[in-house]
Scaffold this motif. Structure first.
Motif, mmCIF file in Angstrom:
data_model
loop_
_atom_site.group_PDB
_atom_site.id
_atom_site.type_symbol
_atom_site.label_atom_id
_atom_site.label_comp_id
_atom_site.label_asym_id
_atom_site.label_seq_id
_atom_site.Cartn_x
_atom_site.Cartn_y
_atom_site.Cartn_z
ATOM 1 N N TRP A 69 0.940 -1.094 0.060
ATOM 2 C CA TRP A 69 -0.120 0.041 -0.118
ATOM 3 C C TRP A 69 0.880 1.299 0.066
ATOM 4 N N VAL A 70 0.274 2.195 -0.406
ATOM 5 C CA VAL A 70 1.144 3.740 -0.255
ATOM 6 C C VAL A 70 0.395 4.743 0.930
ATOM 7 N N ASN A 71 1.204 5.231 1.466
ATOM 8 C CA ASN A 71 0.589 6.391 2.303
ATOM 9 C C ASN A 71 1.205 7.685 1.720
ATOM 10 N N ALA A 72 0.446 8.804 1.884
ATOM 11 C CA ALA A 72 1.157 10.042 1.387
ATOM 12 C C ALA A 72 1.093 11.307 2.402
ATOM 13 N N VAL A 73 2.195 11.806 2.542
ATOM 14 C CA VAL A 73 2.276 13.130 3.337
ATOM 15 C C VAL A 73 1.915 14.376 2.540
ATOM 16 N N VAL A 74 0.600 14.766 2.776
ATOM 17 C CA VAL A 74 0.119 16.087 1.944
ATOM 18 C C VAL A 74 0.122 17.063 2.728
ATOM 19 N N GLN A 119 -10.756 8.380 10.235
ATOM 20 C CA GLN A 119 -11.030 7.184 9.542
ATOM 21 C C GLN A 119 -11.510 6.321 10.838
ATOM 22 N N TYR A 120 -12.426 5.358 10.907
ATOM 23 C CA TYR A 120 -13.009 4.587 11.792
ATOM 24 C C TYR A 120 -12.295 3.161 11.542
ATOM 25 N N ARG A 121 -11.872 2.649 12.849
ATOM 26 C CA ARG A 121 -11.192 1.195 12.849
ATOM 27 C C ARG A 121 -11.943 0.446 13.633
ATOM 28 N N LEU A 148 -7.080 9.930 13.545
ATOM 29 C CA LEU A 148 -6.828 11.009 12.421
ATOM 30 C C LEU A 148 -5.383 10.413 11.947
ATOM 31 N N GLU A 149 -5.391 9.882 10.860
ATOM 32 C CA GLU A 149 -4.326 9.355 10.149
ATOM 33 C C GLU A 149 -3.872 10.107 8.373
ATOM 34 N N ILE A 150 -2.708 9.824 8.274
ATOM 35 C CA ILE A 150 -2.199 10.378 6.894
ATOM 36 C C ILE A 150 -3.195 9.740 5.954
ATOM 37 N N PRO A 151 -3.395 10.129 4.706
ATOM 38 C CA PRO A 151 -4.193 9.519 3.677
ATOM 39 C C PRO A 151 -3.364 8.390 3.020
ATOM 40 N N ALA A 152 -4.015 7.213 2.898
ATOM 41 C CA ALA A 152 -3.357 5.833 2.398
ATOM 42 C C ALA A 152 -4.482 5.429 1.361
#
Length: 75
Positions: free
Chosen positions: A44-49, A61-63, A71-75
């Motif tokens: 997978w890829v995560n992005a620091v925007v 995101q709900y886990r 709160l997470e970085i977009p993935a």
């Protein structure tokens, strides 16, 4: 430093997104661990925007595993 030796592997769950296995391992000092669980994830890829104002973009995101929102970085 020495690596652990894998004595056996049993897959408990397999799907296209990842697998869960249980391994029996021998440590370098000879101790055997019967139940070492391994999560294998698909790539997978995560992005620091950053915005043009140098603000970090996060997504909420709900886990389900923890029944919480994070709160997470977009993935």
């Amino acid at each position: 430093m020495k690596t652990w030796e894998t004595l056996s592997t049993e897959y408990l769950y397999e799907n296209p997104f990842g697998n869960l296995s249980k391994e029996q391992c021998r440590l370098p000092n000879g101790i055997v661990i019967d139940n070492f669980y391994v999560n294998e994830y698909s790539d997978w890829v995560n992005a620091v925007v950053l915005t043009d104002r140098n603000q970090l973009v996060l997504v909420k995101q709900y886990r389900h595993g923890t029944r919480g929102f994070y709160l997470e970085i977009p993935a």
